[in-house]
Design an enzyme around this catalytic site. Structure first.
Site, PDB file in Angstrom:
ATOM      1  N   GLU A   1       6.107  -2.083   5.348  1.00 21.14           N
ATOM      2  CA  GLU A   1       6.529  -0.767   4.858  1.00 21.14           C
ATOM      3  C   GLU A   1       8.020  -0.538   5.087  1.00 21.14           C
ATOM      4  OE1 GLU A   1       4.661   0.814   2.893  1.00 21.14           O
ATOM      5  OE2 GLU A   1       2.805  -0.243   3.368  1.00 21.14           O
TER       6      GLU A   1
ATOM      7  N   GLN B   1       7.726   4.503  -2.693  1.00 27.16           N
ATOM      8  CA  GLN B   1       6.644   4.085  -3.580  1.00 27.16           C
ATOM      9  C   GLN B   1       6.114   5.236  -4.437  1.00 27.16           C
ATOM     10  OE1 GLN B   1       4.623   1.839  -0.157  1.00 27.16           O
ATOM     11  NE2 GLN B   1       3.894   0.774  -1.996  1.00 27.16           N
TER      12      GLN B   1
ATOM     13  N   HIS C   1      10.111  -1.828   2.369  1.00 31.71           N
ATOM     14  CA  HIS C   1      10.233  -0.918   1.221  1.00 31.71           C
ATOM     15  C   HIS C   1      11.451  -0.005   1.369  1.00 31.71           C
ATOM     16  CE1 HIS C   1       6.719  -1.660  -1.233  1.00 31.71           C
ATOM     17  NE2 HIS C   1       5.922  -1.616  -0.176  1.00 31.71           N
TER      18      HIS C   1
ATOM     19  N   CYS D   1      -0.041  -4.920  -1.764  1.00 30.13           N
ATOM     20  CA  CYS D   1       0.843  -3.765  -1.844  1.00 30.13           C
ATOM     21  C   CYS D   1       0.396  -2.859  -2.978  1.00 30.13           C
ATOM     22  CB  CYS D   1       2.276  -4.248  -2.077  1.00 30.13           C
ATOM     23  SG  CYS D   1       3.483  -2.924  -2.171  1.00 30.13           S
ATOM     24  N   LEU D   2       0.397  -1.565  -2.718  1.00 24.02           N
ATOM     25  CA  LEU D   2       0.005  -0.612  -3.756  1.00 24.02           C
ATOM     26  C   LEU D   2       0.987  -0.623  -4.925  1.00 24.02           C
ATOM     27  CD1 LEU D   2      -1.127   2.368  -1.497  1.00 24.02           C
ATOM     28  CD2 LEU D   2      -2.564   0.683  -2.672  1.00 24.02           C
TER      29      LEU D   2
END
Length: 172
Positions: A137, A51, A140, A94-95
């Site tokens: 996570e 990210q 990701h 989610c960021l």
């Protein structure tokens, strides 16, 4: 420590599969410290290295509530060993998909093996928010976003809105 830029969808880097980490050393600990600071500043509760544009199998997390003492967690090369048949639904955000939240169903519990901040091998049984966040996570690390768990229509609608927001924010 430094705050790094968080990549947002539909950036193609978020679809990369992250590579395993060779060893936990001072350089990796700097990355984890930066990730934690970036996550706190966002603010968020979990962040995968991809990210911030680093395709390594590294996750940081802190599920402490506001007013509680911080409880940072570090997961290097995490792997899920087992998951429960029972499922749980949590509203996820989610960021990398800012301002969007949707219910996602995932296994209610999981057992994970990983290296900690010092490079020690750990195993942990996770449930509730920890299980959900860790699975989110870890997705990701495989190039999967939480919106990939939604219907095609919902996912496409969110991506269109994100692209429009990005275009609007970019300087002319």
């Amino acid at each position: 420590m430094a705050i790094r830029e968080i990549i947002t969808a539909p950036d193609p880097r978020l679809k990369q599969v992250s590579k395993p980490v060779e060893k936990v050393d001072d350089e990796l600990r700097v990355l984890m410290d930066d990730m934690l600071e970036t996550m706190y500043a966002a603010p968020g509760i979990g962040l995968a290295a991809i990210q911030i544009g680093v395709p390594k199998r590294v996750i940081v997390m802190d599920l402490a509530r506001e007013g509680e003492e911080p409880q940072p967690r570090y997961f290097v090369n995490p792997e899920i060993l087992t998951t429960s048949e029972d499922m749980a639904v949590y509203e996820e955000g989610c960021l990398s998909v800012p301002d969007f939240y949707e219910d996602v169903e995932r296994p209610a519990t999981c057992r994970v093996r990983y290296l900690d901040y010092q490079g020690e091998i750990r195993e942990h049984d996770c449930d509730e928010m920890l299980a959900t966040c860790l699975q989110h996570e870890m997705d990701h690390l495989e190039g999967i976003l939480f919106i990939d768990h939604l219907s095609r229509t919902k996912r496409e609608m969110m991506l269109k809105k994100l692209a429009k927001q990005k275009k609007f924010k970019e300087p002319a």
